[in-house]
Motif scaffolding. Sequence first.
Motif, PDB file in Angstrom:
ATOM      1  N   MET A  45      11.237   5.471   3.661  1.00  0.00           N
ATOM      2  CA  MET A  45      11.246   5.580   2.117  1.00  0.00           C
ATOM      3  C   MET A  45      10.244   6.780   2.052  1.00  0.00           C
ATOM      4  N   ASP A 120      22.132   1.915  -3.988  1.00  0.00           N
ATOM      5  CA  ASP A 120      21.418   0.993  -5.026  1.00  0.00           C
ATOM      6  C   ASP A 120      20.784   1.940  -5.938  1.00  0.00           C
TER       7      ASP A 120
ATOM      8  N   ASP B  44      19.576  -3.134  -1.486  1.00  0.00           N
ATOM      9  CA  ASP B  44      19.101  -3.406  -2.818  1.00  0.00           C
ATOM     10  C   ASP B  44      17.450  -3.195  -2.810  1.00  0.00           C
ATOM     11  N   MET B  45      16.962  -2.355  -3.876  1.00  0.00           N
ATOM     12  CA  MET B  45      15.522  -2.121  -4.022  1.00  0.00           C
ATOM     13  C   MET B  45      15.141  -2.683  -5.287  1.00  0.00           C
ATOM     14  N   ILE B 130      10.169  -2.284  -2.982  1.00  0.00           N
ATOM     15  CA  ILE B 130      10.769  -2.916  -1.808  1.00  0.00           C
ATOM     16  C   ILE B 130      12.130  -2.722  -1.588  1.00  0.00           C
ATOM     17  N   SER B 131      12.624  -2.025  -0.376  1.00  0.00           N
ATOM     18  CA  SER B 131      13.822  -1.805  -0.389  1.00  0.00           C
ATOM     19  C   SER B 131      14.272  -2.611   0.840  1.00  0.00           C
TER      20      SER B 131
END
Lengths: 315, 315
Positions: A45, A120, B44-45, B130-131
Amino acid sequence: MSRYSEDEIIARVFAPIAGAAALGLKDDAALLAPESAPLVVTTDMVVAGVHFFADDDPSLVAKKALRVNLSDLAAKGAEPIGFLLALALPDDWTNDWLDAFAAGLAEDARAYGAPLIGGDTGATPGPLTISITALGRARRFVPRTGAKPGDAIFVSGPIGDAALGLALRRDPALARRLSDEARDYLTGRYLLPQPRVDLSAWLGANASAAMDISDGLAGDLAKLCRASGVSAAIDLASVPLSAAAREAMAIDPALFETAITGGDDYEILITTGSEAPPAAPACRIGEIVAGSAPPVFLDGHKKPVFFKKLSFQHF
Amino acid sequence: MSRYSEDEIIARVFAPIAGAAALGLKDDAALLAPESAPLVVTTDMVVAGVHFFADDDPSLVAKKALRVNLSDLAAKGAEPIGFLLALALPDDWTNDWLDAFAAGLAEDARAYGAPLIGGDTGATPGPLTISITALGRARRFVPRTGAKPGDAIFVSGPIGDAALGLALRRDPALARRLSDEARDYLTGRYLLPQPRVDLSAWLGANASAAMDISDGLAGDLAKLCRASGVSAAIDLASVPLSAAAREAMAIDPALFETAITGGDDYEILITTGSEAPPAAPACRIGEIVAGSAPPVFLDGHKKPVFFKKLSFQHF
């Protein structure tokens, strides 16, 4: 200011650059055919203001976010299958920014054979945040844990360029003292890492351990040694430096420590017992030794050198 | 305030809850054995202030972040293999917060058979982000694109509870008018979705199309219809509502629209030509029809109902 809707971002910006497994990004998940090879999966990230500057070229931001993941795959001896992108856009995003970001991503996806397969997109009240997960197929998985006493230690190319590039961006007075050529080269190495995908086959066949150098040579070597239960002796005079890095260090010798302990190199740290070394520009910089002591860094007179801080840590 | 270092976060907080493929989180990547089944991958984040409140119970935040991904796998007929976590911590994180977050994650990882296999932890000047990327093996991949005219449309359970739970948190005056039981139930449905992993085998065998309802029934049905090139007729009177949702709607009838167009249900929208319907609490709510018009929502007198906004969109 007119902006894409969430559906338009998916259908107009990302679907055109997606690979087959993405199912046109019309679904909630990617579908990959079974692989006969083991699967290697990695995630990184990056956050504006931490890993890059918010006003960096969006195409370079996209490429860096993808390349740091491809670098992990390469270091593990894996070749890319594809990647998923989770993107949190800050309040002030624009269509132009997003189009340039997607164009950069598409260029690298093609260049590295790593198609976008899912993702996403959402909003954040904070800085732009990009999380990429890359999948690859391993020839032979190269762990961090396999280094053995007697193994030679190599790095795949020049060390410290990216850390110096960052130092130049933070210190314009220093930057002005360098030649244009050196400044552009170092800044470029910070903005756009070159993942060493060319080495992954050699690594799979020959490396006892490997990892990409993302947090700094000194600290990453210490991590590899801890994971393998060994120590190391490094000959600092053999650590390869670019001409531009040497130019910067001639101006300020303290930048040598920045280079050895700074992050973002994305060269590969390799240990091997093989008699056929990796091809240039890889350089042998030392040897794995028995023991659990931290790695020792020796100067040209074989005296140990101590660094204030081994590597970048978020906390 | 003493806080874990970056290495301690990995070694002390996350390594103990990681699965075998994580290699003790000592490496840069996860290693998965070859699978004979196709692989399903979803990401999904979630961001504090957008998808949850920054002061929500960290254990519930962790579970929700994981469950929204497990919900996607379930809707595609896949069973979990494991997940990767990319975590950007805000300035004010504490060890207690992180320990509770990891404990929640570990509980769900065990409960759903979805081990942590890798990740990345860093800092953000913005909100907690948060991913999660989840991997699964598909029995048969259930696409969004397979709905056919004549197929029955089902939802796997009550609709709108989570959207009403969110409405109650935003409107304390409304919340006070509900019974304690209804308020707790609806709030719980918002905080902690129940991914319908129990349905994934049935879906793989019987569904022509499916997706989890994360942005609202009305909008998600419109997406499924577009992806499949069909339209739909929904009988709003058959949409299943919980007793608590009915209690809230008796106080404010406008909440019916909130329920039908609001997000975070994580029930599954199913189309099927099968004669054996999914088990209760799944309910038949309408039928797929030919055409490219948006789905039609009919009230008890077969009159079409129009909603201001079909579903949640970030942009």
